[in-house]
Design an enzyme around this catalytic site. Structure first.
Site, PDB file in Angstrom:
ATOM      1  N   SER A 176      16.617  25.615 -53.877  1.00 13.33           N
ATOM      2  CA  SER A 176      17.905  26.257 -53.621  1.00 13.33           C
ATOM      3  C   SER A 176      19.067  25.274 -53.824  1.00 13.33           C
ATOM      4  CB  SER A 176      17.885  26.870 -52.220  1.00 13.33           C
ATOM      5  OG  SER A 176      18.761  27.957 -52.200  1.00 13.33           O
ATOM      6  N   LYS A 180      19.627  22.933 -57.207  1.00 17.87           N
ATOM      7  CA  LYS A 180      20.831  22.605 -57.989  1.00 17.87           C
ATOM      8  C   LYS A 180      20.927  21.084 -58.101  1.00 17.87           C
ATOM      9  CE  LYS A 180      23.214  26.178 -55.154  1.00 17.87           C
ATOM     10  NZ  LYS A 180      22.840  27.478 -55.590  1.00 17.87           N
ATOM     11  N   TRP A 267      19.625  36.927 -55.201  1.00 19.47           N
ATOM     12  CA  TRP A 267      20.727  35.956 -55.158  1.00 19.47           C
ATOM     13  C   TRP A 267      20.421  34.801 -56.127  1.00 19.47           C
ATOM     14  CZ3 TRP A 267      25.233  36.822 -52.944  1.00 19.47           C
ATOM     15  CH2 TRP A 267      26.017  35.814 -52.389  1.00 19.47           C
ATOM     16  N   HIS A 318      12.991  34.076 -50.642  1.00 22.09           N
ATOM     17  CA  HIS A 318      13.574  32.765 -50.911  1.00 22.09           C
ATOM     18  C   HIS A 318      12.886  31.676 -50.078  1.00 22.09           C
ATOM     19  CE1 HIS A 318      16.902  30.257 -52.182  1.00 22.09           C
ATOM     20  NE2 HIS A 318      17.240  29.959 -50.942  1.00 22.09           N
TER      21      HIS A 318
END
Ligand code: GCU
Length: 337
Positions: A176, A180, A267, A318
């Site tokens: 997550s 990144k 998302w 997630h």
């Protein structure tokens, strides 16, 4: 490559200041008989000092025992806190499945991102910003994700010195916001042989121009400290970006790149992340890491690997689970064993 890297520094993650600093490593604990003798545990304090200020990154490292060769290692950028990364292994978490990795011949390293910079908008008054930033911050000054990525590189500075670690076979992994960060760490630091981006979503693997799930405006509003000030110019204005995220993935080429998502993590945009990976493939091909990744993403829980790139969508929400790690290790078995 320098041009594209410059675009991401300038418009998204920010530029690391060129302040001089000293780095030193102290092994504060070593147990050559960890995990019932299967592994060696080391806990290393990585100290950064500059201008009378200092900061410590606590690195935990397990390497498999009884191997003739130095081990490949997965370095996790932990964004969830030490509860998932117990060095004593009383608490076990699928987020960092050390026992399973050791059994497959991999070392596991981890640091907590908050050691490098707290995950809150504090006007960059704490963490490594307080140590290295000098004077007013320009609009392209580094944000918190760039700081965490920089921290991953300082862990790498240590790993290349450890006699049990093969510094040419270190993978950087993140989930997550950590995903990144793993992508940016791998873009900035070519010593990472594999980059694993788990459910990295907006400003990670997912294409910004799709405006699917989290958008640039949403992320900049909720997490302004993650990026530089320039990135805010692209709120509700993605088409003005001189880049999109497939170009970040391309910065990893010709090294190895794993992107994955979870089916219920909309998302995180599984489809947009796959298109992004697919669109980065021409650069892998130009640089000699031939890939014929199919245009259509693989079915649920099936991994696709082609050359130096790989992808899967796991069923569920997630998270980063053993199922995901097993796929990462299957890929590493092919590209770096
Ligand atoms: C939030 C954020 C995402 C991020 C995620 C995480 O949902 O909006 O961009 O990836 O947190 O780090 O779990």
């Amino acid at each position: 490559r320098p041009e594209i890297l410059g675009l991401f520094r300038e418009n998204v993650f920010g530029v690391v200041p060129d302040t001089k600093y000293e780095i030193s490593f102290s092994t504060i604990n070593e147990d050559r008989n960890a995990i019932n003798g299967a592994a060696t545990l080391k806990q290393i304090d990585i100290k950064i000092e500059s201008g009378g200020k200092s900061l410590i990154i606590h690195l935990t490292l397990f390497t498999p025992n009884g191997k003739k060769k130095k081990s490949p290692v997965f370095l996790l950028i932990d964004n969830r806190g030490p509860a998932n990364t117990d060095p004593l292994r009383k608490v076990k978490s699928e987020f960092w499945p050390v026992e399973e990795a050791i059994a497959r011949g991999y070392g596991m390293a981890v640091f907590y991102n908050a050691d490098v910079d707290p995950d809150k908008h504090d006007e960059f008054k704490n963490g490594i910003h307080a140590v290295l930033d000098k004077g007013p911050r320009p609009d392209n000054a580094w944000g918190t994700i760039a700081a965490w990525a920089w921290g991953a590189s300082r862990c790498m500075d240590y790993l290349v010195t450890d006699k049990d670690v093969d510094g040419s076979r270190v993978a950087v992994v993140g989930h997550s916001r950590g995903g990144k960060t793993a992508l940016w760490a791998g873009a900035e630091d070519t010593r990472f042989a594999i980059v694993v981006s788990n459910e990295s979503g907006c400003a990670g693997a997912a294409l910004a121009r799709r405006r699917y799930g989290e958008t640039v405006a949403r992320i900049n509003t909720s997490f302004p400290h993650w990026f530089n000030a320039n990135f805010k110019k692209f709120n509700n204005n993605e088409d003005a970006l001189p880049l999109d995220m497939h170009m970040l993935l391309a910065l990893i080429a010709p090294r190895a790149l794993y992107v994955d998502c979870a089916s219920e993590d909309l998302w995180g945009d599984p489809a947009g992340s796959y298109i992004s990976l697919y669109k980065s493939v021409p650069v892998f091909n130009i640089l000699g890491a031939k890939s014929d990744l199919p245009e259509v993403m693989p079915p649920l829980n099936k991994q696709v690997m082609s050359g130096k790139v790989a992808y899967h969508v796991r069923d569920g929400v997630h998270n980063m689970l053993l199922k995901d790690w097993n796929f990462f290790m299957d890929f590493a078995d092919v590209v770096m064993k």
